[in-house]
Scaffold this motif. Structure first.
Motif, PDB file in Angstrom:
ATOM      1  N   PHE A   1      40.076  46.348  37.550  1.00 41.07           N
ATOM      2  CA  PHE A   1      39.517  45.773  38.768  1.00 41.07           C
ATOM      3  C   PHE A   1      39.368  44.264  38.589  1.00 41.07           C
ATOM      4  O   PHE A   1      39.689  43.478  39.480  1.00 41.07           O
ATOM      5  CB  PHE A   1      38.156  46.393  39.100  1.00 41.07           C
ATOM      6  N   ALA A   2      38.898  43.862  37.422  1.00 37.02           N
ATOM      7  CA  ALA A   2      38.728  42.435  37.144  1.00 37.02           C
ATOM      8  C   ALA A   2      40.065  41.716  37.071  1.00 37.02           C
ATOM      9  O   ALA A   2      40.174  40.556  37.481  1.00 37.02           O
ATOM     10  CB  ALA A   2      37.957  42.247  35.838  1.00 37.02           C
ATOM     11  N   HIS A   3      41.075  42.400  36.571  1.00 34.16           N
ATOM     12  CA  HIS A   3      42.402  41.793  36.408  1.00 34.16           C
ATOM     13  C   HIS A   3      43.484  42.812  36.772  1.00 34.16           C
ATOM     14  O   HIS A   3      44.045  43.473  35.899  1.00 34.16           O
ATOM     15  CB  HIS A   3      42.605  41.308  34.969  1.00 34.16           C
ATOM     16  N   PRO A   4      43.799  42.949  38.064  1.00 34.02           N
ATOM     17  CA  PRO A   4      44.911  43.830  38.440  1.00 34.02           C
ATOM     18  C   PRO A   4      46.202  43.452  37.727  1.00 34.02           C
ATOM     19  O   PRO A   4      47.026  44.310  37.413  1.00 34.02           O
ATOM     20  CB  PRO A   4      45.025  43.615  39.955  1.00 34.02           C
ATOM     21  N   LYS A   5      46.378  42.160  37.459  1.00 31.57           N
ATOM     22  CA  LYS A   5      47.449  41.642  36.615  1.00 31.57           C
ATOM     23  C   LYS A   5      46.791  40.675  35.635  1.00 31.57           C
ATOM     24  O   LYS A   5      45.846  39.973  36.005  1.00 31.57           O
ATOM     25  CB  LYS A   5      48.509  40.928  37.454  1.00 31.57           C
TER      26      LYS A   5
ATOM     27  N   ALA B   1      39.975  39.825  17.802  1.00 33.16           N
ATOM     28  CA  ALA B   1      41.379  40.034  18.143  1.00 33.16           C
ATOM     29  C   ALA B   1      41.656  41.486  18.500  1.00 33.16           C
ATOM     30  O   ALA B   1      42.364  41.775  19.474  1.00 33.16           O
ATOM     31  CB  ALA B   1      42.264  39.595  16.978  1.00 33.16           C
ATOM     32  N   ARG B   2      41.090  42.406  17.734  1.00 32.75           N
ATOM     33  CA  ARG B   2      41.308  43.831  18.029  1.00 32.75           C
ATOM     34  C   ARG B   2      40.706  44.203  19.379  1.00 32.75           C
ATOM     35  O   ARG B   2      41.336  44.934  20.165  1.00 32.75           O
ATOM     36  CB  ARG B   2      40.713  44.699  16.911  1.00 32.75           C
ATOM     37  N   SER B   3      39.506  43.709  19.654  1.00 27.73           N
ATOM     38  CA  SER B   3      38.865  44.045  20.928  1.00 27.73           C
ATOM     39  C   SER B   3      39.635  43.473  22.106  1.00 27.73           C
ATOM     40  O   SER B   3      39.902  44.159  23.093  1.00 27.73           O
ATOM     41  CB  SER B   3      37.423  43.523  20.945  1.00 27.73           C
ATOM     42  N   LEU B   4      40.006  42.185  22.009  1.00 27.69           N
ATOM     43  CA  LEU B   4      40.690  41.557  23.128  1.00 27.69           C
ATOM     44  C   LEU B   4      42.075  42.151  23.353  1.00 27.69           C
ATOM     45  O   LEU B   4      42.528  42.250  24.505  1.00 27.69           O
ATOM     46  CB  LEU B   4      40.793  40.047  22.889  1.00 27.69           C
ATOM     47  N   ALA B   5      42.737  42.561  22.285  1.00 27.39           N
ATOM     48  CA  ALA B   5      44.055  43.186  22.446  1.00 27.39           C
ATOM     49  C   ALA B   5      43.952  44.495  23.214  1.00 27.39           C
ATOM     50  O   ALA B   5      44.913  44.928  23.855  1.00 27.39           O
ATOM     51  CB  ALA B   5      44.699  43.409  21.085  1.00 27.39           C
ATOM     52  N   ALA B   6      42.762  45.117  23.166  1.00 28.91           N
ATOM     53  CA  ALA B   6      42.535  46.387  23.868  1.00 28.91           C
ATOM     54  C   ALA B   6      41.692  46.170  25.120  1.00 28.91           C
ATOM     55  O   ALA B   6      40.935  47.058  25.531  1.00 28.91           O
ATOM     56  CB  ALA B   6      41.852  47.381  22.932  1.00 28.91           C
ATOM     57  N   TRP B   7      41.861  45.036  25.776  1.00 29.01           N
ATOM     58  CA  TRP B   7      40.993  44.677  26.894  1.00 29.01           C
ATOM     59  C   TRP B   7      41.057  45.674  28.040  1.00 29.01           C
ATOM     60  O   TRP B   7      40.086  45.831  28.798  1.00 29.01           O
ATOM     61  CB  TRP B   7      41.345  43.274  27.407  1.00 29.01           C
ATOM     62  N   GLU B   8      42.162  46.375  28.196  1.00 31.78           N
ATOM     63  CA  GLU B   8      42.289  47.330  29.296  1.00 31.78           C
ATOM     64  C   GLU B   8      41.314  48.501  29.171  1.00 31.78           C
ATOM     65  O   GLU B   8      41.087  49.222  30.146  1.00 31.78           O
ATOM     66  CB  GLU B   8      43.715  47.858  29.372  1.00 31.78           C
TER      67      GLU B   8
ATOM     68  N   PHE C   1      37.592  36.446  35.722  1.00 26.43           N
ATOM     69  CA  PHE C   1      37.748  37.487  36.747  1.00 26.43           C
ATOM     70  C   PHE C   1      38.786  36.962  37.718  1.00 26.43           C
ATOM     71  O   PHE C   1      38.676  35.842  38.216  1.00 26.43           O
ATOM     72  CB  PHE C   1      36.427  37.746  37.483  1.00 26.43           C
ATOM     73  N   HIS C   2      39.820  37.783  37.985  1.00 28.19           N
ATOM     74  CA  HIS C   2      40.863  37.305  38.899  1.00 28.19           C
ATOM     75  C   HIS C   2      41.434  38.470  39.703  1.00 28.19           C
ATOM     76  O   HIS C   2      42.500  38.999  39.408  1.00 28.19           O
ATOM     77  CB  HIS C   2      41.988  36.598  38.139  1.00 28.19           C
ATOM     78  N   ASN C   3      40.666  38.848  40.707  1.00 31.96           N
ATOM     79  CA  ASN C   3      41.091  39.852  41.673  1.00 31.96           C
ATOM     80  C   ASN C   3      40.903  39.210  43.040  1.00 31.96           C
ATOM     81  O   ASN C   3      39.780  39.092  43.534  1.00 31.96           O
ATOM     82  CB  ASN C   3      40.260  41.120  41.539  1.00 31.96           C
ATOM     83  N   MET C   4      41.989  38.764  43.627  1.00 27.48           N
ATOM     84  CA  MET C   4      41.898  37.992  44.866  1.00 27.48           C
ATOM     85  C   MET C   4      41.223  38.781  45.983  1.00 27.48           C
ATOM     86  O   MET C   4      40.530  38.210  46.827  1.00 27.48           O
ATOM     87  CB  MET C   4      43.291  37.535  45.306  1.00 27.48           C
TER      88      MET C   4
END
Length: 271
Positions: free
Chosen positions: A229-233, A215-222, A181-184
Motif C-alpha cells: 500500500f505504501a509502495h505499489p511500485k 540490509a536483511r530487513s530492507l531487502a525484505a521490505w515487502e 510513502f509513495h502511493n499517489m
C-alpha cells in the motif's frame, strides 16, 4: 571539477531525503503542506561535517537496465512533472556536473560485479534538482545523478550503495531522493494514515538496526506492514536502499518525520 586524487576531506554521511511533490517548494502553499519539508531540506547543509566536494544522488525518477550515472559537464534539467504552473517549467539549477565522479562510480559498481554505465546526455530530473535547489541554492557543488535499476531489486540497490561507500571518504555526499510513502492514490485520504504510519514505524525500526541486520530487513521490505500500500511500485523506496548500503554498520537514524497529505513521511541518515 571533482578531482579524485586530491587530499581527502571530512567523511560525508549518506542521506535519504524526501523530494516532495513535483516542484512543490517553488509554488504557493497556502495550506503549508510542504513548509516543514522545505525547512528540513534547507537545514541539510548544517547536518554535514563540511561542505561536500560533490553530490551523488540516486533518483526514483530514472530507471535503467543496470545502473547509470549522468556524465555531462553541464547537465540539463528534465521537467518530468505535469500540469503545474508555467513558472515551474522555467526553474533553473545550473549546477556543474562531475564526469570524473560518474566514471569512478561506474567503476566501483563494475568492481562489485554490478552492471553500470555513464550516460553523457542525460539531464537531472526533478527528483534531483528540486530538493537540491532547496538545500544547496547556490548550485555550486558538482552533481551526478544515479539511476535505480529497473528490476527494482532492493538487495542489488543495497549492494550498489555498499560499493559506492568509499566515495564518502572523498568528500562525496551520497543521497537517495525519493519518498518513504509513495502511493499517489493514497495521498490526501485520511484512510491512508494508519497504514502509512504502520509502514513508517517498520521502516524506521529497520533503519535503526546495525548494518548487516538493516540490509536483511530492507531487502525484505515487502514483508512489512502495509508495504505494497505504501509502495505499489518500489522506485521511490529504492534510493533509500542505496543510501542505506552506503552507510556505516552503525545504526541509521531518523532525521525528519511528519504527516504530509494524511501520510507518514520520513528522512534518514546513515553514517
Amino acid at each position: 571539477m571533482f578531482d579524485v586524487s586530491s587530499d581527502r576531506p571530512a567523511r560525508q554521511p549518506a542521506l535519504f531525503l524526501p523530494h516532495g511533490g513535483g516542484p512543490c517548494f517553488f509554488m504557493d502553499d497556502p495550506r503549508d503542506i510542504w513548509t516543514n519539508m522545505g525547512a528540513f531540506l534547507r537545514a541539510v547543509p548544517d547536518m554535514l561535517p563540511a561542505r561536500p566536494r560533490a553530490i551523488l544522488i540516486a533518483s526514483g525518477h530514472w530507471e535503467t537496465k543496470g545502473f547509470a550515472f549522468t556524465g555531462a559537464d553541464e547537465p540539463s534539467l528534465i521537467y518530468d512533472y505535469y500540469n503545474f504552473p508555467a513558472h515551474t517549467y522555467a526553474l533553473r539549477y545550473d549546477v556543474p556536473g562531475a564526469p570524473e565522479l560518474a566514471a569512478r562510480a561506474a567503476d566501483l559498481l563494475a568492481g562489485a560485479g554490478l552492471a553500470a554505465h555513464v550516460d553523457p546526455a542525460r539531464g537531472l530530473d526533478h527528483g534531483v534538482f528540486v530538493p537540491l535547489k532547496v538545500a544547496f541554492p547556490d548550485a555550486a557543488i558538482p552533481v551526478v545523478e544515479m539511476s535505480v535499476e529497473r528490476t527494482l531489486d532492493p538487495a542489488r540497490a543495497i549492494e550498489a550503495g555498499r560499493a559506492l561507500s568509499p566515495l564518502r571518504d572523498e568528500g562525496v555526499l551520497i543521497i537517495g531522493s525519493g519518498m518513504s510513502f509513495h502511493n499517489m492514490r493514497g495521498y490526501g485520504d485520511p484512510r491512508s494514515t494508519a497504514p502509512s504510519v504502520a509502514f513508517d514505524r517498520w521502516l524506521t525500526d529497520a533503519v535503526r538496526q546495525p548494518g548487516p541486520d538493516r540490509a536483511r530487513s530492507l531487502a525484505a521490505w515487502e514483508e512489512a506492514p502495509a508495504a505494497r500500500f505504501a509502495h505499489p511500485k518500489a522506485e521511490h523506496l529504492l534510493p533509500l536502499m542505496v543510501a542505506a548500503g552506503a552507510g556505516d554498520d552503525a545504526p541509521g537514524e531518523k532525521i525528519y518525520g511528519e504527516q504530509v497529505l494524511e501520510t507518514a513521511i520520513s528522512g534518514f541518515r546513515f553514517g
